[in-house]
Design a protein around this motif. Sequence first.
Motif, PDB file in Angstrom:
ATOM      1  N   ARG A 173       0.827  -1.202   0.000  1.00 61.78           N
ATOM      2  CA  ARG A 173       0.000   0.000   0.000  1.00 61.78           C
ATOM      3  C   ARG A 173       0.866   1.259   0.000  1.00 61.78           C
ATOM      4  O   ARG A 173       2.007   1.233   0.461  1.00 61.78           O
ATOM      5  N   LEU A 174       0.287   2.350  -0.486  1.00 60.40           N
ATOM      6  CA  LEU A 174       0.954   3.645  -0.483  1.00 60.40           C
ATOM      7  C   LEU A 174       0.139   4.611   0.356  1.00 60.40           C
ATOM      8  O   LEU A 174      -1.093   4.581   0.336  1.00 60.40           O
ATOM      9  N   SER A 175       0.808   5.458   1.107  1.00 67.39           N
ATOM     10  CA  SER A 175       0.116   6.469   1.900  1.00 67.39           C
ATOM     11  C   SER A 175       0.601   7.852   1.491  1.00 67.39           C
ATOM     12  O   SER A 175       1.774   8.036   1.121  1.00 67.39           O
ATOM     13  N   PHE A 176      -0.310   8.821   1.558  1.00 72.35           N
ATOM     14  CA  PHE A 176       0.065  10.191   1.196  1.00 72.35           C
ATOM     15  C   PHE A 176       0.950  10.792   2.272  1.00 72.35           C
ATOM     16  O   PHE A 176       0.712  10.625   3.474  1.00 72.35           O
ATOM     17  N   THR A 177       1.989  11.485   1.843  1.00 73.95           N
ATOM     18  CA  THR A 177       2.872  12.175   2.775  1.00 73.95           C
ATOM     19  C   THR A 177       3.143  13.573   2.221  1.00 73.95           C
ATOM     20  O   THR A 177       3.338  13.744   1.012  1.00 73.95           O
ATOM     21  N   PRO A 178       3.120  14.608   3.060  1.00 66.59           N
ATOM     22  CA  PRO A 178       3.320  15.977   2.568  1.00 66.59           C
ATOM     23  C   PRO A 178       4.741  16.271   2.112  1.00 66.59           C
ATOM     24  O   PRO A 178       4.968  17.226   1.373  1.00 66.59           O
ATOM     25  N   SER A 179       5.696  15.456   2.530  1.00 64.48           N
ATOM     26  CA  SER A 179       7.091  15.655   2.101  1.00 64.48           C
ATOM     27  C   SER A 179       7.867  14.369   2.333  1.00 64.48           C
ATOM     28  O   SER A 179       7.460  13.510   3.118  1.00 64.48           O
ATOM     29  N   LEU A 180       9.003  14.252   1.643  1.00 60.53           N
ATOM     30  CA  LEU A 180       9.858  13.071   1.760  1.00 60.53           C
ATOM     31  C   LEU A 180      11.171  13.428   2.436  1.00 60.53           C
ATOM     32  O   LEU A 180      11.484  14.607   2.648  1.00 60.53           O
ATOM     33  N   SER A 181      11.950  12.411   2.762  1.00 61.39           N
ATOM     34  CA  SER A 181      13.261  12.621   3.363  1.00 61.39           C
ATOM     35  C   SER A 181      14.194  13.291   2.363  1.00 61.39           C
ATOM     36  O   SER A 181      13.948  13.307   1.157  1.00 61.39           O
ATOM     37  N   ASN A 182      15.273  13.810   2.877  1.00 55.63           N
ATOM     38  CA  ASN A 182      16.196  14.604   2.066  1.00 55.63           C
ATOM     39  C   ASN A 182      17.087  13.711   1.207  1.00 55.63           C
ATOM     40  O   ASN A 182      18.289  13.593   1.413  1.00 55.63           O
ATOM     41  N   GLU A 183      16.487  13.053   0.220  1.00 62.16           N
ATOM     42  CA  GLU A 183      17.206  12.198  -0.715  1.00 62.16           C
ATOM     43  C   GLU A 183      16.722  12.505  -2.133  1.00 62.16           C
ATOM     44  O   GLU A 183      15.788  13.278  -2.332  1.00 62.16           O
ATOM     45  N   ASP A 184      17.374  11.902  -3.106  1.00 64.53           N
ATOM     46  CA  ASP A 184      16.935  12.045  -4.490  1.00 64.53           C
ATOM     47  C   ASP A 184      15.901  10.963  -4.795  1.00 64.53           C
ATOM     48  O   ASP A 184      16.189   9.770  -4.683  1.00 64.53           O
ATOM     49  N   TRP A 185      14.695  11.373  -5.208  1.00 65.07           N
ATOM     50  CA  TRP A 185      13.611  10.446  -5.465  1.00 65.07           C
ATOM     51  C   TRP A 185      13.154  10.558  -6.910  1.00 65.07           C
ATOM     52  O   TRP A 185      13.152  11.629  -7.495  1.00 65.07           O
ATOM     53  N   SER A 186      12.764   9.424  -7.471  1.00 67.19           N
ATOM     54  CA  SER A 186      12.144   9.424  -8.795  1.00 67.19           C
ATOM     55  C   SER A 186      10.819   8.689  -8.701  1.00 67.19           C
ATOM     56  O   SER A 186      10.678   7.741  -7.917  1.00 67.19           O
TER      57      SER A 186
END
Length: 335
Positions: A173-186
């Motif tokens: 499952r995926l959950s909504f998050t207002p921001s991610l950790s300080n990494e490079d995401w694609s």
Amino acid sequence: MDLSRINVGKEVDSLCYTCRHESIVCDYWCEKCCIAYHKECLEPPRQIKVLYHPKHPLQLHCLSVYDGRDHMIMCNCCGECSNDDGLYYCCSICNFNLHTVCAIKQNILSINHPKRHDHTLIYFPRKNSLVCDICALGDDKCFIYICYQCDFVVHKLCLNLPTTIRISRHDHRLSFTPSLSNEDWSCGVCRKTVDKNYGEYSCVKGCDYAVHSKCATRRDLWDGKELEGEPEIEYEELKTFEEIGDGIIQHFSHPKHHMKLEKESDKVDDEKWCQACILPIYEEKVSIMEDCSRKAVPTDVTTEKRTLRYASFGGPFLPTGPSPSDESRGFSHRR
């Protein structure tokens, strides 16, 4: 036409005959014709002033079927398009359009949506491509609500995005998050960069997997179900074969006989073809059914999972062997 007022609480399984709007309940019902109407669609004034668009009055227009698909009108309030002969209000100066029922019933200048934001959100009337904190996109055709206190900007349509979902591109499952950790995401769907300062969906199990909000809620990937508070269904990973002995297996696609492992060969044998993909087999290990005209399945096929998840649907699929009447078609999958 004799119309009767629809009683409060009565469910009428019909869209408004005039505007075809899905989310606003109708006011009147014709028992003889079994059609429903909004009051605003039956008696729309030719010109109105709305709080959503204080600069200019809106004029009543009718979208004709002869206008063609290039003239589809999208309502700036609800995001839905007018049907072929639907009524709508328009400001031709600003290219601003509203359904009749949205223009009259949906004049909401402030919204309280605690699941999305702690403070009251205020409607921002000026046409602007401000970047939405939920979907990370700027769209001047969508209504914008803002929180001045937090510098929070959101499209009205994005307020109701689901909290927890499952899509066909990921096992968890995926959950909504207002921001991610300080990494490079694609993005796990479109492979483009995910801006960690804006909202997106990420894996609830902690996988390094993130998806843009708009990508995650695509109709071909998400089944439209909000899973927040719903118990998670664990799908059993079924083995495709049973080990009988050293190099001998019983494969699900051929229950009549056992299969044995044949060592690698650098020769192509046109008489030996894969029962799964119907291609000739060469330079790889295969499992052979000796009693069935040397039909074969590569070892990577015999050991694959029996439960698969396809990109077009989030649910599980099980592979089935070819039909005895048509063995040239290879494996197929079913729900």
